[in-house]
Design a protein around this motif. Structure first.
Motif, short mmCIF file in Angstrom:
data_model
loop_
_atom_site.label_atom_id
_atom_site.label_comp_id
_atom_site.label_asym_id
_atom_site.label_seq_id
_atom_site.Cartn_x
_atom_site.Cartn_y
_atom_site.Cartn_z
N THR A 82 -21.81 -1.62 -13.00
CA THR A 82 -21.00 -0.44 -12.73
C THR A 82 -21.43 0.20 -11.43
OG1 THR A 82 -22.53 0.93 -14.04
CG2 THR A 82 -20.60 0.03 -15.17
N SER A 83 -20.50 0.82 -10.78
CA SER A 83 -20.76 1.46 -9.50
C SER A 83 -21.64 2.68 -9.66
CB SER A 83 -19.43 1.84 -8.84
OG SER A 83 -19.64 2.64 -7.71
N PHE A 84 -22.56 2.85 -8.70
CA PHE A 84 -23.39 4.05 -8.71
C PHE A 84 -22.59 5.27 -8.27
CE2 PHE A 84 -27.48 1.45 -7.81
CZ PHE A 84 -27.54 1.12 -9.15
N ARG A 85 -21.51 5.05 -7.52
CA ARG A 85 -20.77 6.17 -6.97
C ARG A 85 -19.90 6.87 -8.01
NH1 ARG A 85 -17.98 3.83 -1.61
NH2 ARG A 85 -17.74 1.95 -2.89
N ASP A 86 -19.17 6.09 -8.78
CA ASP A 86 -18.24 6.70 -9.72
C ASP A 86 -18.34 6.15 -11.13
OD1 ASP A 86 -17.20 4.19 -9.32
OD2 ASP A 86 -15.45 4.87 -8.20
N GLY A 87 -19.26 5.20 -11.36
CA GLY A 87 -19.43 4.64 -12.68
C GLY A 87 -18.36 3.67 -13.10
N ALA A 88 -17.47 3.29 -12.18
CA ALA A 88 -16.39 2.34 -12.50
C ALA A 88 -16.93 0.92 -12.55
CB ALA A 88 -15.28 2.44 -11.46
N PRO A 89 -16.42 0.08 -13.44
CA PRO A 89 -16.85 -1.32 -13.47
C PRO A 89 -16.54 -2.00 -12.13
CG PRO A 89 -15.65 -0.75 -15.46
CD PRO A 89 -15.47 0.39 -14.51
N VAL A 90 -17.54 -2.66 -11.58
CA VAL A 90 -17.38 -3.33 -10.28
C VAL A 90 -16.35 -4.44 -10.37
CG1 VAL A 90 -18.57 -4.68 -8.51
CG2 VAL A 90 -19.71 -2.73 -9.56
N GLU A 92 -13.70 -4.63 -12.14
CA GLU A 92 -12.34 -4.10 -12.13
C GLU A 92 -11.92 -3.70 -10.72
OE1 GLU A 92 -11.83 -0.96 -14.89
OE2 GLU A 92 -12.29 -2.20 -16.67
N GLN A 93 -12.84 -3.10 -9.97
CA GLN A 93 -12.53 -2.71 -8.59
C GLN A 93 -12.28 -3.93 -7.72
OE1 GLN A 93 -12.11 0.44 -7.29
NE2 GLN A 93 -12.14 1.02 -9.45
N ILE A 94 -13.07 -4.98 -7.93
CA ILE A 94 -12.88 -6.21 -7.16
C ILE A 94 -11.55 -6.86 -7.54
CG2 ILE A 94 -13.75 -8.55 -6.80
CD1 ILE A 94 -16.56 -7.45 -7.05
N ALA A 95 -11.24 -6.89 -8.83
CA ALA A 95 -9.98 -7.47 -9.28
C ALA A 95 -8.78 -6.71 -8.74
CB ALA A 95 -9.94 -7.50 -10.81
N LEU A 96 -8.95 -5.43 -8.48
CA LEU A 96 -7.86 -4.62 -7.93
C LEU A 96 -7.67 -4.89 -6.44
CD1 LEU A 96 -5.81 -2.26 -8.21
CD2 LEU A 96 -7.72 -0.71 -7.67
N ARG A 97 -8.77 -5.06 -5.70
CA ARG A 97 -8.69 -5.16 -4.24
C ARG A 97 -8.62 -6.60 -3.74
NH1 ARG A 97 -10.58 -0.27 -1.83
NH2 ARG A 97 -11.16 1.27 -3.41
N LEU A 98 -9.18 -7.53 -4.48
CA LEU A 98 -9.20 -8.92 -4.01
C LEU A 98 -7.80 -9.49 -3.77
CD1 LEU A 98 -10.73 -11.50 -3.32
CD2 LEU A 98 -10.81 -12.03 -5.77
N PRO A 99 -6.83 -9.30 -4.68
CA PRO A 99 -5.49 -9.85 -4.41
C PRO A 99 -4.88 -9.32 -3.12
CG PRO A 99 -5.69 -9.21 -6.72
CD PRO A 99 -6.90 -8.68 -6.02
N VAL A 285 -22.19 -4.07 -3.83
CA VAL A 285 -22.50 -5.02 -2.76
C VAL A 285 -22.77 -6.40 -3.34
CG1 VAL A 285 -24.12 -5.60 -0.92
CG2 VAL A 285 -23.37 -3.24 -1.21
N VAL A 286 -23.61 -6.46 -4.38
CA VAL A 286 -23.94 -7.74 -5.00
C VAL A 286 -22.70 -8.41 -5.58
CG1 VAL A 286 -25.24 -8.83 -6.88
CG2 VAL A 286 -26.32 -7.09 -5.47
N GLY A 287 -21.88 -7.64 -6.29
CA GLY A 287 -20.68 -8.20 -6.89
C GLY A 287 -19.71 -8.76 -5.86
N ILE A 288 -19.51 -8.03 -4.76
CA ILE A 288 -18.58 -8.49 -3.73
C ILE A 288 -19.11 -9.74 -3.05
CG2 ILE A 288 -17.47 -7.87 -1.56
CD1 ILE A 288 -17.58 -4.93 -2.52
N VAL A 289 -20.40 -9.77 -2.73
CA VAL A 289 -20.98 -10.94 -2.07
C VAL A 289 -20.86 -12.17 -2.96
CG1 VAL A 289 -23.16 -11.96 -1.27
CG2 VAL A 289 -22.57 -9.62 -0.61
#
Length: 319
Positions: A82-90, A92-99, A285-289
């Motif tokens: 989960t993100s340290f900034r907002d507690g959102a699952p990483v 889910e954020q990647i799945a939203l932005r990757l496409p 960072v780790v999840g995106i890499v």
């Protein structure tokens, strides 16, 4: 063929495991306490209680082997923390932005290939002529021009002067398909410029090489015209190195569209990575890499399989 695909798939899975393991090791080889580094602000030392709480939250107090197993298990189950900034699952954020990033890269690759392959073939057939020289000059300019310059000039001409297209932003396809495609044209074109130059040059070089092969000379001796020779014998064999370099370039673009997404305000994965680094958000960072690395590995697997389909002799090497 199936044995070759199975072999390449096993190699790809091994590379994914290697990448995940290397990311874990590199993070633990960095000098200093990761929790303290994340919480420190400039010359101000972090609060010891906050550091201890963050270490517990990150699992840094566990034995190294347990941390590694948790890290590996999370990747296998799709849990990237989960993100340290907002507690959102990483994830889910990647799945939203990757496409969104893949959409730009896919559209750019399609545009570059549709232009690069025919123009590269045309330049090869007329090697040494004026058209060949002009295409070589244009491709050199395209390769030497930074993508943010291309993007800025495109905005100036097509958005501000001509007002044909919007300067930037994002609207989902489901919300407004027409506006979404309008917003996609400029960033995809900016990415496609350098890729077009690479594909054009590679196509030209490989077509010239194939034109000198014995089977092409035999086809000419039999009286076949230029068009059937190019279609049946030249282009297909020339496409293998072109496809390989295109796949490598696409993998590079997955993590290299930062400037394009910034210039056109396109909320993709690369911009997300920059913001995560700036915020020192370790899980993001780790999840995106890891995701970018896995995409690169599986993209190369797809290229290998398509190459084997184009030239079955390739599959005989490992089958």
């Amino acid at each position: 063929m199936l044995r070759y695909i199975a072999y390449r798939s096993l190699v790809a899975l091994f590379l994914v495991w290697l990448v995940v393991s290397l990311v874990f090791l590199l993070l633990h080889l960095i000098p200093g306490d990761p929790a303290e580094l994340l919480l420190s602000q400039g010359s101000l030392a972090a609060d010891p209680a906050a550091v201890a709480a963050l270490r517990e939250r990150m699992g840094l107090n566990d034995p190294l082997w347990r941390q590694y197993l948790d890290h590996l298990g999370g990747v296998l189950t799709g849990d990237l923390g989960t993100s340290f900034r907002d507690g959102a699952p990483v994830a889910e954020q990647i799945a939203l932005r990757l496409p969104r990033t893949l959409e730009v890269i896919g559209a750019a690759t399609l545009l570059a290939a549709l232009l690069g392959v025919p123009l590269g073939t045309y330049a090869a057939v007329r090697a040494g002529g004026k058209a060949d020289g002009l295409l070589s000059l244009l491709s050199s300019i395209a390769l030497s021009t930074p993508v943010f310059v291309v993007g800025s000039v495109a905005i100036l001409i097509f958005a501000q002067k001509l007002q044909w297209l919007p300067a930037g932003g994002f609207v989902s396809f489901s919300e407004d398909p027409v506006q979404h495609l309008k917003l996609l044209i400029l960033p995809a074109s900016a990415v496609a410029i350098s890729l077009w130059a690479v594909i054009t040059r590679m196509t030209r070089a490989t077509v010239i090489e194939v034109l000198e092969r014995d089977y092409v000379r035999t086809a000419r001796a039999k009286g076949l015209s230029r068009a059937p020779i190019l279609r049946r014998h030249v282009v297909r064999n020339a496409m293998i190195p072109v496809l390989t370099i295109t796949g490598l370039e696409m993998g590079t673009l997955i993590g290299g569209t930062v400037l394009v997404e910034f210039v056109f305000n396109w909320p993709g994965l690369s911009g997300y990575l920059v913001s995560a680094v700036d915020a020192r958000d370790y899980p993001e960072v780790v999840g995106i890499v890891i995701v970018i690395s896995m995409l690169f590995v599986f993209l190369n697997l797809a290229v290998d399989v398509v190459n084997a389909l184009l030239d079955p002799r390739i599959s005989l090497v490992k089958s």
